[in-house]
Enzyme design. Structure first.
Site, PDB file in Angstrom:
ATOM      1  N   TRP A 278       0.858  -1.203   0.189  1.00 47.97           N
ATOM      2  CA  TRP A 278      -0.198  -0.101   0.253  1.00 47.97           C
ATOM      3  C   TRP A 278       0.734   1.373  -0.019  1.00 47.97           C
ATOM      4  O   TRP A 278       0.370   2.291  -0.563  1.00 47.97           O
ATOM      5  CB  TRP A 278      -0.856  -0.092   1.312  1.00 47.97           C
ATOM      6  CG  TRP A 278      -1.777   1.253   1.420  1.00 47.97           C
ATOM      7  CD1 TRP A 278      -3.188   1.259   0.842  1.00 47.97           C
ATOM      8  CD2 TRP A 278      -1.666   2.511   1.922  1.00 47.97           C
ATOM      9  NE1 TRP A 278      -3.709   2.544   1.311  1.00 47.97           N
ATOM     10  CE2 TRP A 278      -2.787   3.183   2.086  1.00 47.97           C
ATOM     11  CE3 TRP A 278      -0.754   2.960   2.815  1.00 47.97           C
ATOM     12  CZ2 TRP A 278      -3.063   4.708   2.425  1.00 47.97           C
ATOM     13  CZ3 TRP A 278      -0.538   4.294   3.046  1.00 47.97           C
ATOM     14  CH2 TRP A 278      -1.848   5.122   3.070  1.00 47.97           C
ATOM     15  N   HIS A 279       2.099   1.198   0.489  1.00 47.19           N
ATOM     16  CA  HIS A 279       2.996   2.470   0.824  1.00 47.19           C
ATOM     17  C   HIS A 279       3.611   2.817  -0.508  1.00 47.19           C
ATOM     18  O   HIS A 279       4.098   3.864  -0.708  1.00 47.19           O
ATOM     19  CB  HIS A 279       3.987   2.180   2.052  1.00 47.19           C
ATOM     20  CG  HIS A 279       3.310   2.394   3.250  1.00 47.19           C
ATOM     21  ND1 HIS A 279       2.686   1.328   3.997  1.00 47.19           N
ATOM     22  CD2 HIS A 279       3.499   3.527   4.228  1.00 47.19           C
ATOM     23  CE1 HIS A 279       2.187   1.941   5.194  1.00 47.19           C
ATOM     24  NE2 HIS A 279       2.628   3.045   5.283  1.00 47.19           N
ATOM     25  N   GLY A 280       3.805   1.745  -1.345  1.00 49.95           N
ATOM     26  CA  GLY A 280       4.392   1.907  -2.632  1.00 49.95           C
ATOM     27  C   GLY A 280       4.610   0.668  -3.501  1.00 49.95           C
ATOM     28  O   GLY A 280       4.739  -0.300  -2.950  1.00 49.95           O
TER      29      GLY A 280
END
Lengths: 465, 388
Positions: free
Chosen positions: A317-319
């Site tokens: 989700w963060h990258g």
């Protein structure tokens, strides 16, 4: 447009707070929706259409779910889930998927370059939580398109969270009250966030950018540690500062959002860290993925599997990159470890647990900040003197002189120390405490303006040549 | 926030600050440029840029550039920084005796190798045009004045050597930087402005002499080109010198007060031509391009010597030799224009970043110059200056 910019503070903020305040009651919500869409369109003139489509689809899906039972109800849920997750997949992960397929199967499929709509990770998760809560009968579907639009697009939390649950602000969408005290608290909270972001995070960010500009082999060991400590503080103050600004703006508009950070660096375990860091994301994954999978009540093997899935996806989700996934799994591993006997005894210690937590967090941030796994590995080698680098050199001293004070302020401000001092002063005299606060935050605001003006300083460096 | 009094105070001060600056932004007229930053400031952008997002980004820049009291804020920031324990203020070190030393640039080996390759490729062009190629490295200020920094290791001298080591052996290298570096601190300080990146007229003369001596040693010039100090007089003007480094510090450091020139005492019959954007040449007097601001009390480097014109030629019918030189330069070359004209019949000066319609390679191929000289300083080792 970011909150910590001159144009937002001096042009947009007066309009976006002032107009809804003075608007007649029945126009407040539509006006807020328009202003929020305008705010989003300022930075994304085309992608605002994606948001509008998302609002419409989620609105219709919510109603459809609410009006059906059984298989149709589930079908609408699946439709809405697929729609929202597809948005995220297409815009955020297409390139990542294609690159990996090419790598694994030796293909040369064209890798499209799709620009990421700002805030899509946040507003799709908000939409998902709304749809799932309707499906689970935790709330009724909202019959007003304006209300759904307001929930999804509300500008304070649109770009960088917190991820607000619909059930949190359902009542507030219908009815909210703004008092002098709540508005004043909103201003204070906004200025706190602004100070954190501009004065601490941006300053430390300069050091981090310098340190990470080239290969880590150019760094001394101590510089490598200082730089990742600076990054740990930068990302905390950047993110929590932004959350503070969002919460503050929400209060000014009459909304009460939940807290998103709670001094995470004083934690004693990875589990506790994630109950204090980006709380809205952690609870989202807990409530909508981990618990439905069975959580930790399904035996060791399946519990481990559930942790793996959740932390894999948290990282992703963060990258869209393997170093983010690795970062997520890194925490998943330690959360699992802390459930073992050794882990439990470690996190039960008073000081060793804190050292343990700081270490695993700093090592995690190396993976998070690095431009790929190879860079992260080299950075670790430098940190643990495996690369033959000097322990310290002249650049270490330069960085300490340039950024030492900011580092110290950052370390102290990352603890509840200031809050405790504030409480003590308030206990002595409420009046002087309030006067002191007003002076303090006014000074912070002026320093922020000074810093923001200076950040636009852009001399023509003709003389470089 | 516990009391209405506290809430009122914080809301009041917040609202007052926003109101004052918002209103002032609307009421104060837009400024065209910033003297401190030496650049144009963003004007109100065209509305037609809205769909592409250009309007929004330009409006963001416009709002910041035209913020009320912007220059005062920048000065205040500089003053605060100067009081802090930071070594560098706006990427500059300020010594106790008023010397401003810029923070040195750091380049990767890879980018320097690319630049060196470009020079090596240019050598092929020069050789085919039957000319000789020289490369001179003159010292950028931080190269020479590391001893003024609290930590002399902060100057990145090794990069100039690394760059030079990647040049072909056939290219004649004249390392003025190292020759100057061997001077005593007092001698070095005599050759540079305190508050500017650049050397002064005396420093330029020193560099010029070394270049000519190097060309004589290589046999590309005869002894008749030798520079004799007795032929030059030092003339110093009392001025308030606007150093470029000081400009970025809002002139908070005391200005240099002397602008020196080494003036040739022999005969000079000078004529100039300036290359125009349409490809034509326009005649001009030497005084138009050199020391054009001498009549002003406040003067900067461009006005004291020359601006970074894209391309111009200076001819001197009374030169010491009949030879012609083509110089690809950066701003360090500017004070030497008149000096090279003492030696060369024709001196063509080209600033690669400011020429349009034609490339440096094409100029070299068309030129009848005998010698091509690349005249760059020790931190100019990468980038657009190597796009020949």
């Amino acid at each position: 447009m970011v909150f910590s910019s001159l144009i937002f503070i001096f042009l947009f903020l007066p309009v976006m707070i002032g107009l809804p305040l003075i608007a007649p009651l029945k126009w407040k919500n539509p006006l807020l929706v328009l202003l929020s869409l305008f705010f989003y369109a300022w930075g994304e003139p085309y992608y605002v259409l994606i948001m509008i489509i998302s609002i419409l689809i989620n609105f219709l899906s919510g109603i459809a779910i609410d009006r059906h039972e059984g298989r149709m109800r589930k079908a609408w849920l699946i439709f809405a889930l697929v729609f929202n997750l597809s948005l995220l997949a297409v815009f955020k992960y297409t390139g990542f998927f294609v690159e990996n397929i090419n790598h694994i199967f030796g293909l040369s499929v064209f890798t499209p370059s799709i620009s990421l709509p700002i805030g899509i990770s946040f507003y799709t998760f908000q939409s998902l939580s709304y749809i799932i809560d309707v499906y689970r009968n935790r709330t009724r579907a909202q019959e007003s398109l304006i209300s759904v639009a307001l929930y999804i697009s509300l500008f304070p939390q649109l770009i960088a969270g917190p991820i607000v649950r619909y059930t949190t602000i359902e009542e507030q969408i219908r009815e909210r009250h703004i008092t002098l005290l709540s508005f004043g608290e909103g201003v204070r909270r906004f200025l706190l966030g602004l100070g954190k972001k501009v004065l601490i995070a941006n300053t430390l960010g300069e050091f981090v950018d310098l340190a990470f500009a080239y290969s880590p082999v150019n760094l001394s060991t101590s510089t490598a540690w200082l730089a990742i400590l600076a990054y740990a503080l930068q990302i905390y103050f950047d993110f929590s500062g932004y959350s503070d600004m969002a919460i503050g703006l929400g209060k000014m508009l009459g909304f009460e959002f939940e807290e998103n950070f709670n001094y995470p660096y004083i934690s004693r375990s990875a589990s506790e860290f994630w109950r204090r860091w980006h709380i809205s994301l952690g609870t989202w994954f807990r409530d909508y993925l981990y618990i439905p999978l069975g959580g930790n009540r399904v035996g060791l093997a399946r519990g481990a599997r559930n942790l793996f899935i959740v932390w894999f996806l948290t990282g992703l989700w963060h990258g869209a990159s393997w170093n983010f996934v690795l970062w997520g799994l890194w925490f998943g591993f330690f959360i699992f470890f802390e459930r073992t006997a050794i882990g439990k005894s470690l996190i039960g210690t008073k000081y060793l647990s804190r050292v343990y937590l700081v270490l695993i967090v700093l090592i995690g941030w190396v993976m998070f900040r690095s431009d790929g796994l190879s860079y992260a590995l080299t950075y670790f080698q430098v940190m643990f003197t495996e690369h033959g680098n000097a322990v310290a050199n002249v650049n270490t001293i330069v960085y300490l002189r340039q950024y030492g004070i900011s580092l110290l302020i950052g370390i102290l401000a990352a603890t509840p120390m200031w809050e405790l001092i504030s409480i003590k002063i308030r206990g002595l005299s409420v009046k002087w405490h309030e006067i002191g606060q007003a002076i303090f935050y006014t000074l912070v605001f002026l320093l922020v303006i000074l810093s923001l003006v200076n950040s636009t300083y852009n001399p023509f460096i003709y003389f470089r040549f | 926030m516990r009391t209405r009094f506290g809430a009122f105070m914080i809301i009041g001060s917040f609202a007052a600050i926003i109101f004052v600056f918002s209103v002032m932004h609307i009421l104060t007229p837009d400024l065209p440029s910033s003297k401190t930053e030496n650049r144009s400031l963003q004007a109100f952008p065209a509305i037609r840029g809205i769909p592409s997002g250009n309007f929004q980004s330009q409006f963001n820049n416009y709002y910041s550039d035209q913020f009320p009291f912007r220059d005062s804020f920048l000065s205040a920031y500089t003053i605060l920084s100067m009081q802090s324990p930071n070594i560098y203020v706006r990427k500059k070190f300020i010594s106790k005796d008023g010397w401003i030393i810029p923070q040195d640039f750091s380049y990767s080996h890879q980018t320097m190798e690319l630049a060196a390759d470009a020079v090596n490729e240019l050598y092929e062009v020069v050789q085919q045009a039957d000319k000789k190629l020289y490369f001179t490295l003159v010292p950028q200020k931080s190269y020479l004045f590391g001893y003024k920094l609290p930590y002399p290791e902060l100057t990145e001298k090794e990069k100039a050597g690394y760059f030079a080591s990647h040049l072909r052996n056939e290219i004649s290298l004249i390392n003025v930087a190292d020759i100057m570096d061997a001077l005593s601190p007092e001698e070095k300080e005599d050759l540079f402005f305190k508050t500017d990146l650049h050397w002064n007229g005396k420093g330029a003369y020193f560099g010029f002499k070394e270049i000519i001596a190097g060309m004589i040693d290589n046999g590309d010039l005869t002894q008749e080109a030798s520079i004799v100090d007795a032929q030059f007089d030092l003339v110093e003007y009392e001025k308030a010198y606007d150093g470029d480094l000081n400009r970025n510090l809002s002139y908070l450091v005391p200005k240099d007060r002397k602008v020196p020139y080494m003036v040739y005492q022999g005969s000079m019959d000078l004529a100039c031509e300036i290359y125009q954007e349409d490809g034509s040449w326009q005649s001009a007097s030497f005084n138009k391009i050199f020391a054009s601001g001498l009549a002003n009390y406040e003067i900067d480097y461009n006005q004291a010597y020359t601006y970074n014109l894209g391309r111009y030629i200076v001819t001197n019918k009374d030169s010491l030799t009949d030879q012609k030189i083509l110089i690809l330069k950066d701003s360090m070359q500017n004070p030497t224009t008149g000096l090279f004209s003492v030696v060369f019949r024709e001196t063509e000066i080209v600033d690669v970043r400011n020429i349009k319609r034609v490339t440096a390679k094409e100029i070299i191929q068309e030129s009848d110059a005998d010698v091509v000289l690349i005249f760059y300083h020790t931190s100019n080792l990468t980038g657009e200056m190597y796009q020949f």
